[in-house]
Write an enzyme that holds these catalytic residues in place. Sequence first.
Site, PDB file in Angstrom:
ATOM      1  N   GLY A  69       0.783  -1.310   0.067  1.00 57.30           N
ATOM      2  CA  GLY A  69      -0.172   0.044   0.151  1.00 57.30           C
ATOM      3  C   GLY A  69       0.867   1.326  -0.201  1.00 57.30           C
ATOM      4  O   GLY A  69       0.428   2.172  -0.672  1.00 57.30           O
ATOM      5  N   THR A  70       1.873   1.212   0.927  1.00 62.23           N
ATOM      6  CA  THR A  70       2.792   2.415   0.769  1.00 62.23           C
ATOM      7  C   THR A  70       3.537   2.842  -0.616  1.00 62.23           C
ATOM      8  O   THR A  70       3.646   3.793  -0.942  1.00 62.23           O
ATOM      9  CB  THR A  70       3.986   2.119   1.802  1.00 62.23           C
ATOM     10  OG1 THR A  70       3.514   2.026   3.121  1.00 62.23           O
ATOM     11  CG2 THR A  70       5.079   3.121   1.794  1.00 62.23           C
ATOM     12  N   GLN A 177      -7.765   1.802   5.156  1.00 62.43           N
ATOM     13  CA  GLN A 177      -8.534   1.468   6.368  1.00 62.43           C
ATOM     14  C   GLN A 177     -10.082   1.019   5.886  1.00 62.43           C
ATOM     15  O   GLN A 177     -10.955   0.216   6.652  1.00 62.43           O
ATOM     16  CB  GLN A 177      -8.608   2.616   7.311  1.00 62.43           C
ATOM     17  CG  GLN A 177      -7.194   2.700   8.132  1.00 62.43           C
ATOM     18  CD  GLN A 177      -6.760   1.303   8.988  1.00 62.43           C
ATOM     19  OE1 GLN A 177      -7.598   0.441   9.098  1.00 62.43           O
ATOM     20  NE2 GLN A 177      -5.631   1.167   9.010  1.00 62.43           N
ATOM     21  N   SER A 194      -4.340  -1.383   0.826  1.00 58.08           N
ATOM     22  CA  SER A 194      -3.506  -2.426   0.964  1.00 58.08           C
ATOM     23  C   SER A 194      -4.086  -3.781   1.350  1.00 58.08           C
ATOM     24  O   SER A 194      -5.015  -3.322   2.264  1.00 58.08           O
ATOM     25  CB  SER A 194      -2.346  -1.881   2.053  1.00 58.08           C
ATOM     26  OG  SER A 194      -1.706  -2.593   2.461  1.00 58.08           O
ATOM     27  N   ALA A 195      -3.648  -4.695   1.050  1.00 60.05           N
ATOM     28  CA  ALA A 195      -4.508  -5.945   1.141  1.00 60.05           C
ATOM     29  C   ALA A 195      -4.431  -6.430   2.412  1.00 60.05           C
ATOM     30  O   ALA A 195      -5.516  -7.108   3.139  1.00 60.05           O
ATOM     31  CB  ALA A 195      -4.000  -7.093   0.102  1.00 60.05           C
ATOM     32  N   HIS A 196      -3.242  -6.194   3.139  1.00 63.25           N
ATOM     33  CA  HIS A 196      -3.294  -6.965   4.813  1.00 63.25           C
ATOM     34  C   HIS A 196      -4.144  -5.910   5.349  1.00 63.25           C
ATOM     35  O   HIS A 196      -4.326  -6.672   6.737  1.00 63.25           O
ATOM     36  CB  HIS A 196      -1.767  -6.853   5.299  1.00 63.25           C
ATOM     37  CG  HIS A 196      -1.012  -5.556   5.515  1.00 63.25           C
ATOM     38  ND1 HIS A 196      -1.217  -5.032   6.821  1.00 63.25           N
ATOM     39  CD2 HIS A 196      -0.745  -4.741   4.570  1.00 63.25           C
ATOM     40  CE1 HIS A 196      -0.602  -4.045   6.740  1.00 63.25           C
ATOM     41  NE2 HIS A 196      -0.308  -3.502   5.618  1.00 63.25           N
ATOM     42  N   CYS A 320       4.891   8.145  24.235  1.00 66.80           N
ATOM     43  CA  CYS A 320       5.842   7.092  25.155  1.00 66.80           C
ATOM     44  C   CYS A 320       5.979   5.652  24.279  1.00 66.80           C
ATOM     45  O   CYS A 320       6.695   5.068  25.194  1.00 66.80           O
ATOM     46  CB  CYS A 320       4.884   6.869  26.346  1.00 66.80           C
ATOM     47  SG  CYS A 320       4.307   8.334  27.050  1.00 66.80           S
TER      48      CYS A 320
END
Length: 460
Positions: A69-70, A177, A194-196, A320
């Site tokens: 996807g990136t 998403q 993005s498939a995952h 954090c």
Amino acid sequence: MPYFDAASSAPLHPVARQALLAALDEGWSDPARLYREGRRARLLLDAAREAAAEAVGCRPDELTFTSSGTRAVHSGISGALAGRRRVGRHLVVSAVEHSSVLHSAAAHEARGGTFAEVPVDRAGTVSAAAYGEALREDTALACLQSANHEVGTEQPVAEVAEACRAAGVPLLVDAAQSLGWGPVPGGWSLLTASAHKWGGPSGVGLLAVRKGVRFAPQGAADERESGRAAGFENIPAVVAAAASLRAVRAEAAVESVRLRALVDRIRATVGSVVPDVEVVGDPVRRLPHLLTFSCLYVDGETLLHELDREGFSVSSGSSCTSSTLTPSHVLKAMGVLSEGNVRVSLPAGTTEEDVDRFLRVLPGVVAGVRERLGAPVSPAPSPATAASLVVDALGRRCPIPVIELAKVIGEVPVGGTVTVLSDDEAARLDIPAWCEMREQEYVGEEPADRGSAYVVRRLS
């Protein structure tokens, strides 16, 4: 063990597993070859492209499979900017885009281009009117996510697309998403996914470019995927990605209702069982499976570790837990509390029992972390000892600066001030957020010899 981080990567869907194993036997050959094995591989690739294009809402010849996807985002942005370089070199993005979009924007700026970030409100929503105002005559491309990856807020894609259409600017939508939950509203010019994120295998991205959009692929020329994605296609993974996308779409109508009810239960309960919690993101216009909340006086990394010990896998946008020690750019843009941040994103099949146990475990985990950090149990005031106090929290990370502020605010009279010295980037976000939650006045930030001085006035 309940896995509550589907927004990072959803578990592999059973259909994806079946399709992947079958395609390993049938789709290993070169789809560009004319012999039997190549023709068989080409049939699998073409069928996967047609299925994915139907889910996206585009023509098969408008859709390219990428290695992630990136990569789809980077290729889509660079190709669209290059294709419209005669128009100008200005890029418009929202302030809460995925880091892949923001990294592309930074790279574009480093090459001499410009970009503008459109702000969002406290719910994480971009204004279509503000987005339209950011478009200029030299704007070559605009980018907007369909739904936020950290807080779940859905963006007004159709309204922004209309503003872009009126200005003659193509709109790239990052649908990573949301695509598994349904099609993206029309009007977009480019789309990435993005498939995952929907239960397909990792290493498969989608890039759709509408016909008529000026697009010039960057990098060395390649004959694969219409020149838009170099390298041999991973046909088994592509087939599994398309098969699982079709499967999750078929299940989405029922599963989204079920998961939304579970998320609503968490949203309604977490504030009553855990004190000093801020639930962020739009409560209505949001993804059905995702919510984010932040806990005052909590170290986010410790909180995640403790939840993991209890059997719950969650993620965080808290500084954090970040290697950069800076708050999430999404929470920062929204102006909400970042410390003790927890993102819960439920995968398909999450049970009511898992959610009920999470809500039973959470209060004790948060209380234990607060106790170890020495956080105040309640804001009970002490007799005022001075009109103003200075708290030196230099060199101390979140949430310590806010904890020290909470400990002493009762030691100044109403109208008195507390100045917190801090060199922690998170303090710039969390001290104003604490003031809003505690109904105290945030006066502002002043320069200091080291870090910054944050001034708070006691109102009650």
